[in-house]
Scaffold this motif. Structure first.
Motif, mmCIF file in Angstrom:
data_model
loop_
_atom_site.group_PDB
_atom_site.id
_atom_site.type_symbol
_atom_site.label_atom_id
_atom_site.label_comp_id
_atom_site.label_asym_id
_atom_site.label_seq_id
_atom_site.Cartn_x
_atom_site.Cartn_y
_atom_site.Cartn_z
ATOM 1 N N ASP A 54 0.759 -1.164 -0.165
ATOM 2 C CA ASP A 54 -0.070 0.041 0.041
ATOM 3 C C ASP A 54 0.905 1.270 0.129
ATOM 4 N N LYS A 55 1.839 1.220 0.728
ATOM 5 C CA LYS A 55 2.764 2.297 0.963
ATOM 6 C C LYS A 55 3.555 2.760 -0.227
ATOM 7 N N LYS A 56 3.982 1.826 -1.060
ATOM 8 C CA LYS A 56 4.655 1.601 -2.305
ATOM 9 C C LYS A 56 3.727 2.376 -3.433
ATOM 10 N N CYS A 57 2.438 2.025 -3.267
ATOM 11 C CA CYS A 57 1.671 2.828 -4.389
ATOM 12 C C CYS A 57 1.702 4.321 -4.184
ATOM 13 N N LYS A 58 1.673 4.820 -3.053
ATOM 14 C CA LYS A 58 1.698 5.948 -2.452
ATOM 15 C C LYS A 58 2.869 6.859 -3.167
ATOM 16 N N GLN A 59 4.024 5.945 -2.996
ATOM 17 C CA GLN A 59 5.450 6.551 -3.382
ATOM 18 C C GLN A 59 5.486 6.691 -4.885
ATOM 19 N N ILE A 60 4.964 5.554 -5.665
ATOM 20 C CA ILE A 60 4.993 5.529 -6.985
ATOM 21 C C ILE A 60 4.236 6.866 -7.718
ATOM 22 N N VAL A 61 2.963 6.973 -7.037
ATOM 23 C CA VAL A 61 2.274 8.216 -7.583
ATOM 24 C C VAL A 61 3.020 9.484 -7.379
ATOM 25 N N LYS A 62 3.652 9.615 -6.179
ATOM 26 C CA LYS A 62 4.426 10.980 -6.110
ATOM 27 C C LYS A 62 5.777 11.011 -7.020
ATOM 28 N N GLN A 63 6.216 9.972 -7.307
ATOM 29 C CA GLN A 63 7.403 9.649 -8.171
ATOM 30 C C GLN A 63 6.637 10.096 -9.737
ATOM 31 N N ALA A 64 5.585 9.696 -10.159
ATOM 32 C CA ALA A 64 4.992 9.886 -11.304
ATOM 33 C C ALA A 64 4.798 11.394 -11.571
ATOM 34 N N LYS A 65 3.965 11.990 -10.397
ATOM 35 C CA LYS A 65 3.948 13.368 -10.680
ATOM 36 C C LYS A 65 4.929 14.205 -10.880
ATOM 37 N N LYS A 66 6.104 13.990 -10.288
ATOM 38 C CA LYS A 66 7.533 14.462 -10.153
ATOM 39 C C LYS A 66 8.080 14.380 -11.579
ATOM 40 N N ILE A 67 7.781 13.301 -12.080
ATOM 41 C CA ILE A 67 8.401 12.834 -13.725
ATOM 42 C C ILE A 67 7.539 13.737 -14.512
ATOM 43 N N ALA A 68 6.087 13.821 -14.504
ATOM 44 C CA ALA A 68 5.232 14.462 -15.179
ATOM 45 C C ALA A 68 4.245 15.117 -14.631
ATOM 46 N N PRO A 69 4.326 16.237 -14.228
ATOM 47 C CA PRO A 69 3.311 16.812 -13.224
ATOM 48 C C PRO A 69 1.795 16.947 -13.978
ATOM 49 N N HIS A 70 2.018 16.974 -15.177
ATOM 50 C CA HIS A 70 0.623 17.079 -16.010
ATOM 51 C C HIS A 70 -0.118 15.688 -16.436
ATOM 52 N N SER A 71 0.544 14.812 -15.847
ATOM 53 C CA SER A 71 0.119 13.286 -16.356
ATOM 54 C C SER A 71 -1.237 12.988 -15.718
ATOM 55 N N PHE A 72 -1.874 12.075 -16.462
ATOM 56 C CA PHE A 72 -3.106 11.506 -15.779
ATOM 57 C C PHE A 72 -2.708 10.178 -15.164
ATOM 58 N N VAL A 73 -3.167 10.001 -13.958
ATOM 59 C CA VAL A 73 -2.718 8.926 -13.167
ATOM 60 C C VAL A 73 -3.650 8.207 -12.795
ATOM 61 N N ILE A 74 -3.767 6.730 -13.238
ATOM 62 C CA ILE A 74 -4.841 5.742 -13.115
ATOM 63 C C ILE A 74 -4.135 4.697 -12.152
ATOM 64 N N ILE A 75 -5.108 4.274 -11.025
ATOM 65 C CA ILE A 75 -4.614 3.269 -10.241
ATOM 66 C C ILE A 75 -5.648 2.195 -10.385
#
Length: 436
Positions: A54-75
């Protein structure tokens, strides 16, 4: 061309499903890219076996938005089914898809534009009642082929039935056809995956076939040199299945058999469907027919009411078994499970110490197994991974080998002699072209 990137947490089954969803994107004109290549869409396929997942998921979202701030994130995935509203509070998430919705992603989401609120599409798990075929392709040398989904066992520590629903399977005919397509693509090895793979055969709510029938049919598929069973419950691993693998043309001598505890007291509390005597009998049967077989074991430490006595029973049981390696899990409290209500909670520090002891035992078991294979001639399937000018691969009985990189080796089968230990924990592959 819009770009999409994927991140997969958890099991081989998740990898097969991620790859299938990726092909949906590609068929609609998306370019699949690596996570770091600033994609327009991120798809994160989650696991929820432990709290760390569960914690890893939150870390990956944070990483994704840092790489591409305007990206669309689907979980999507197990965590998304279990806690959709919790995920919706994670900053940066745009959509959450449950078990019944993840393969209908393009149908459920109108487009991938940011909305004022997170789009949560997660039905009750009872709605996840159909089987959706999946297999990985072009991700790794081996292909993970999904044959079964869901579970009816309801072990007291496990949330998987809540995350994936009831046991259900593909038909034998469909699996065989998928295997033929995979073979035609040049893949040399298939790994059969599922939540409870050995329970294969429940179709549209009725048991219509079984796992033995499936593997007999797959053994006839031309073009696939190896088929590996990813994991199978000990109570479902019958003598007939073991005997078939021993005589098979394509199934390899490698078994991964969950144990979870070597104490019958703890197994009963876990609501497992066997005792240690049956487990030991399965191992003995395998080793009698396939002395060189590799056997992996899942085990959980720190389950409620596991005293030092029960832990030592587990340690001694595993120590005496002719197994090859362990996957050690530290018990993690999961909401909506029977175990979370139990008395006799084991302190985190004690759990950590027991985990450490079993990891050491696993290292000893793997080393002993590898040493038993030194000097033997086996067949290795070389993989795509290259590191420090070396190529890596596995023998049919799952010994990891390394050799100097040569461009023609990946995805090739080669007969080699197993040499000495390397610093990276592999064995040297000795063949005429690698002789020193």
């Amino acid at each position: 061309m819009r770009k999409v990137a994927f991140y997969t947490l958890g099991c081989k089954l998740n990898f097969s499903e991620t790859s299938t969803i990726a092909r949906q994107f590609e068929s609609r004109g998306y370019q699949r890219v690596e996570f770091e290549e600033t994609p327009d869409v991120f798809v994160i396929n989650t696991c929820s076996v432990t709290e760390n997942a569960d914690k890893k998921c939150k870390q990956i979202v944070k990483q994704a938005k840092k790489i591409a701030p305007h990206s669309f994130v689907i979980i999507l995935g197990c965590y998304a089914q279990l806690k959709p509203q919790e995920i919706a509070t994670i900053q940066g998430v745009d959509a959450v898809l449950g078990a019944a919705e993840k393969f209908r992603l393009f149908e459920v989401l109108d487009d991938f534009s940011h909305k004022e609120t997170v789009q949560v599409c997660a039905s009750e798990i009872s709605q996840a009642n159909t089987f959706t075929a999946a297999y990985s392709l072009n991700d790794r040398t081996r292909t993970f082929l999904k044959v079964q989904d869901g579970c009816d066992y309801n072990c007291s520590f496990c949330t998987i039935p809540l995350a994936r629903g009831a046991s259900r399977s593909d038909t034998v005919e469909n699996v065989v056809e998928a295997a033929r397509k995979i073979a035609a693509s040049g893949v040399r090895e298939i790994v059969l995956t599922g939540v409870n793979t050995g329970d294969f055969g429940i179709i549209e709510g009725e048991r219509k076939t079984d796992f033995l029938t499936l593997i007999r049919a797959l053994d006839q598929v031309e073009g696939i040199e190896r088929i590996r069973i990813s994991s199978i419950e000990p109570n479902l691993l019958s003598d007939a299945i073991i005997e078939f693998v021993a005589s098979s043309k394509r199934f390899v001598p490698h078994f991964h058999i969950p144990l979870q505890s070597g104490s019958d007291t703890i197994l009963r509390l876990m609501r497992r469907r066997y005792k240690t005597a049956l487990y030991a009998d399965r191992i003995a049967k395998i080793k009698t027919l396939m002395p060189e077989a590799c056997i992996g074991v899942d085990v959980i430490v720190g389950f409620p009411q596991e005293t030092q006595k029960e832990f030592l029973e587990t340690y001694q049981f595993l120590n005496e078994l002719p197994i090859s390696y362990l996957h050690v899990f530290t018990y993690s409290e999961r909401p909506n499970t029977k175990a979370i209500q139990m008395q006799g909670v084991v302190e985190p520090a004690v759990r950590a110490e027991r985990s450490k002891q079993l990891h050491i035992l696993s290292d000893k078991k793997r080393q002993a197994f590898y040493q038993s294979q030194m000097g033997k001639e086996l067949v290795v399937l070389w993989e795509q991974e290259v590191k420090e000018e070396k190529v890596f691969g596995f023998t049919q009985n799952y010994v990891r080998l390394s050799a100097p990189y040569q461009s023609h080796l990946p995805n090739q089968l080669q007969s080699v002699v197993l040499g000495q230990w390397e610093a990276d924990g592999t064995l040297q592959a000795l063949a005429p072209s690698f002789a020193k």
